[in-house]
Every structure is written in C-alpha cells, then in structure tokens.
Design an enzyme around this catalytic site. Structure first.
Site, PDB file in Angstrom:
ATOM      1  N   GLY A  14       0.762  -1.238   0.000  1.00  0.00           N
ATOM      2  CA  GLY A  14       0.000   0.000   0.000  1.00  0.00           C
ATOM      3  C   GLY A  14       0.795   1.292   0.000  1.00  0.00           C
ATOM      4  N   ASN A  16       1.401   3.177  -2.697  1.00  0.00           N
ATOM      5  CA  ASN A  16       0.627   4.123  -3.517  1.00  0.00           C
ATOM      6  C   ASN A  16      -0.623   4.584  -2.777  1.00  0.00           C
ATOM      7  OD1 ASN A  16       1.662   4.704  -6.350  1.00  0.00           O
ATOM      8  ND2 ASN A  16       2.041   2.502  -6.165  1.00  0.00           N
ATOM      9  N   ARG A  67     -15.163 -15.429  -9.893  1.00  0.00           N
ATOM     10  CA  ARG A  67     -14.868 -14.006 -10.084  1.00  0.00           C
ATOM     11  C   ARG A  67     -16.120 -13.131 -10.042  1.00  0.00           C
ATOM     12  NH1 ARG A  67      -9.666 -12.753 -11.178  1.00  0.00           N
ATOM     13  NH2 ARG A  67      -8.646 -14.617 -11.955  1.00  0.00           N
ATOM     14  N   MET A  92      -4.164  -6.664  -7.172  1.00  0.00           N
ATOM     15  CA  MET A  92      -3.644  -7.666  -8.096  1.00  0.00           C
ATOM     16  C   MET A  92      -4.677  -8.752  -8.435  1.00  0.00           C
ATOM     17  SD  MET A  92      -0.912  -6.064  -8.484  1.00  0.00           S
ATOM     18  CE  MET A  92       0.451  -6.904  -9.282  1.00  0.00           C
ATOM     19  N   ARG A  93      -5.914  -8.337  -8.664  1.00  0.00           N
ATOM     20  CA  ARG A  93      -6.964  -9.261  -9.112  1.00  0.00           C
ATOM     21  C   ARG A  93      -7.505  -8.780 -10.445  1.00  0.00           C
ATOM     22  NH1 ARG A  93      -8.090 -14.135  -7.411  1.00  0.00           N
ATOM     23  NH2 ARG A  93     -10.294 -13.958  -7.917  1.00  0.00           N
ATOM     24  N   LEU A  94      -7.724  -9.713 -11.353  1.00  0.00           N
ATOM     25  CA  LEU A  94      -8.393  -9.351 -12.600  1.00  0.00           C
ATOM     26  C   LEU A  94      -9.855  -9.077 -12.285  1.00  0.00           C
ATOM     27  CD1 LEU A  94      -6.904 -11.958 -15.091  1.00  0.00           C
ATOM     28  CD2 LEU A  94      -6.344  -9.524 -14.872  1.00  0.00           C
ATOM     29  N   LEU A  95     -10.414  -8.073 -12.912  1.00  0.00           N
ATOM     30  CA  LEU A  95     -11.810  -7.712 -12.674  1.00  0.00           C
ATOM     31  C   LEU A  95     -12.655  -8.102 -13.884  1.00  0.00           C
ATOM     32  CD1 LEU A  95     -10.986  -4.235 -11.147  1.00  0.00           C
ATOM     33  CD2 LEU A  95     -12.016  -6.161  -9.900  1.00  0.00           C
ATOM     34  N   ASN A 109      -6.159   3.241 -12.363  1.00  0.00           N
ATOM     35  CA  ASN A 109      -5.138   2.264 -11.992  1.00  0.00           C
ATOM     36  C   ASN A 109      -3.768   2.900 -12.161  1.00  0.00           C
ATOM     37  OD1 ASN A 109      -4.024  -0.319 -11.328  1.00  0.00           O
ATOM     38  ND2 ASN A 109      -3.630  -0.689 -13.501  1.00  0.00           N
ATOM     39  N   HIS A 111       0.199   1.651 -13.036  1.00  0.00           N
ATOM     40  CA  HIS A 111       0.957   0.504 -13.524  1.00  0.00           C
ATOM     41  C   HIS A 111       2.439   0.885 -13.588  1.00  0.00           C
ATOM     42  CE1 HIS A 111       1.707  -3.251 -15.527  1.00  0.00           C
ATOM     43  NE2 HIS A 111       2.402  -2.603 -16.446  1.00  0.00           N
TER      44      HIS A 111
HETATM   45  C1  GAR Z   1       3.023  -0.712  -7.594  1.00  0.00           C
HETATM   46  O1  GAR Z   1       4.287  -0.647  -8.180  1.00  0.00           O
HETATM   47  C2  GAR Z   1       1.933  -0.669  -8.640  1.00  0.00           C
HETATM   48  O2  GAR Z   1       2.250   0.158  -9.736  1.00  0.00           O
HETATM   49  C3  GAR Z   1       1.870  -2.115  -9.059  1.00  0.00           C
HETATM   50  O3  GAR Z   1       1.979  -2.834  -7.869  1.00  0.00           O
HETATM   51  C4  GAR Z   1       2.789  -2.085  -6.955  1.00  0.00           C
HETATM   52  C5  GAR Z   1       2.036  -1.970  -5.665  1.00  0.00           C
HETATM   53  O4  GAR Z   1       2.832  -1.374  -4.680  1.00  0.00           O
HETATM   54  N1  GAR Z   1       0.652  -2.406  -9.768  1.00  0.00           N
HETATM   55  C6  GAR Z   1       0.565  -3.236 -10.790  1.00  0.00           C
HETATM   56  O5  GAR Z   1       1.496  -3.901 -11.189  1.00  0.00           O
HETATM   57  C7  GAR Z   1      -0.807  -3.317 -11.437  1.00  0.00           C
HETATM   58  N2  GAR Z   1      -0.718  -3.847 -12.761  1.00  0.00           N
HETATM   59  P1  GAR Z   1       2.182  -0.617  -3.470  1.00  0.00           P
HETATM   60  O6  GAR Z   1       1.238  -1.644  -2.795  1.00  0.00           O
HETATM   61  O7  GAR Z   1       3.315  -0.261  -2.579  1.00  0.00           O
HETATM   62  O8  GAR Z   1       1.432   0.555  -3.990  1.00  0.00           O
END
Ligand code: GAR
Length: 216
Positions: A14, A16, A67, A92-95, A109, A111
């Site tokens: 978490g 971000n 799902r 990290m779940r597909l929706l 989102n 990425h």
């Molecule tokens: C982040 O780097 C985010 O961009 C990535 O997971 C990490 C989560 O870190 N997301 C993806 O790869 C989605 N496709 P965080 O929990 O510290 O924010």
C-alpha cells in the site's frame, strides 16, 4: 467545496495508497479517501490505512465461488460506502467486464511501466531484459482489458547500466507516488476527460502531464 468520495483497492503493502491518503489530507485536495478495501485480509496496507484513520475492509476473494461473485461483493462494498471514484493501488486481481463497465470513467489504476509497453507482471525485470533506456509508470482509466485504458499521466525515469530490478523499481515507485495523487486531483477536478481511447487534459501544462525525471 464538496470533496469526491474515493475508495482505494489494494492487495499488498500500500505505498501508492499512502501517497493518495497523504495527498488527500491537504485541505485543498478535491478528494477524500473514504475507505480502503483489500482482497487479501493480511495485506499490510490495511493496517497502514487504519493507522491513518481510514476505514478499512477485507473482501477475501477466497471466500467467493468465482470471479463474478467476488466482484459483486466488491461492488456492493463500494456502493455501500458511496464511493464516487475507485483507485486501484497495487490491486492484483483481474476484474470482470461487468465490474469495470459499472465503474467506467470512475476507476483509475497505476501501472509500473510506460504503457502500452510491459503490461502485466515483472515489469522492471522485463524492461532491463529488453534494454530500454527509459522506463516509468502510467496512470489510466480502467477498462475491461488488463493494463489497457485511456492514459491520464506518465512519468519516465532513466534506466542505468548498473540497475537491478530493485533499484529500477524504486526509482519508478518514487514517480508513482507523484503521478497518482496528481492524476486523482485532475479526475476529481473534472479536468481529465475521456475522448475515445485517449484522455484530454483541460487547462493543464504539458510539462506537468508528462514528467521526465532527470535524476537517478
Ligand atoms: C506498484 O508498483 C503498482 O504500480 C503495481 O503494484 C505495486 C504496488 O505497490 N501495480 C501493478 O502492477 C498493477 N498492474 P504498493 O502496494 O506499494 O502501492
């Protein structure tokens, strides 16, 4: 000014999520974070959000048959807290398409790559293997296809010869924490408008929209 009600979905640490919570603590930020939901009850981010005084909820995907059933529970939780915007932050779940359609134009989102390059997982390893000289991160509106959708902001960082996935990932993550709050601000202020496959930003300087970090 009434603030936009934002829910954050996480699966892990978490960082971000914290960048959004911290940005939203500023009086002039146009959003309030009303809840943080994790599909993993053990996600460290839940405790971090609770420490910051945010309501948290675990909707454990393992408790649902499939799902659609999980997405229906998630949708119900989001509507119960009257979320207006949903931010995926390491979720990290597909929706399902039904879920993404229901939140069209209202779900963001982040990425860890310069989309449309390096969708999916292990983006930093793959960027190093491809020998790209610039890497970075992208915020975008969520559509049915994973890591595809109108791009709101991007930040680029240099790839250095000595980089490992960890050092490169840390450089990218620092920029994620800049562009995600900035993107949420744009969306909540109504300045990021979807036009077909693109996002048009109103009254916003180009230099702020595509950040290039000069430092390692
Ligand atoms: C982040 O780097 C985010 O961009 C990535 O997971 C990490 C989560 O870190 N997301 C993806 O790869 C989605 N496709 P965080 O929990 O510290 O924010």
């Amino acid at each position: 000014m009434s603030k936009t009600r934002v829910a954050i979905l996480i699966s892990g640490r978490g960082s971000n999520m914290m960048s959004l919570i911290e940005a939203a603590a500023a009086p002039d930020f146009p959003a309030e974070i009303v809840t943080v939901i994790s599909n993993r009850p053990e996600a460290h981010g839940l405790a971090r959000a609770a420490s910051a005084g945010i309501a948290t909820l675990a909707v454990d995907h393992k408790a649902y048959a499939d799902r659609p059933a999980f997405d229906a529970a998630l949708d119900a939780a989001l509507r119960a807290c009257e979320a207006q915007i949903v931010c995926l932050a390491g979720f990290m779940r597909l929706l399902t398409p039904a879920f993404t359609q229901g939140w069209h134009g209202r779900m963001l989102n982040i990425h860890p790559a310069l989309l449309p390059s390096f969708k999916g997982l292990h983006t930093h390893e793959r960027a190093l293997a491809e020998g790209v000289k610039l890497h970075g991160c992208t915020t975008h509106f969520v559509t049915a296809e994973m890591d595809v959708g109108p791009i709101i902001m991007q930040a680029a960082v240099p790839v250095l010869d000595a980089d490992t996935p960890d050092t490169l990932g840390a450089r990218v993550l620092a920029q994620e924490h800049v562009i995600y709050p900035a993107s949420l601000r744009l969306v909540c202020e109504g300045r990021a408008r979807i036009e077909g496959t693109r996002v048009v930003i109103d009254e916003f300087a180009l230099g702020d929209r595509a950040l290039v970090s000069p430092s390692a």
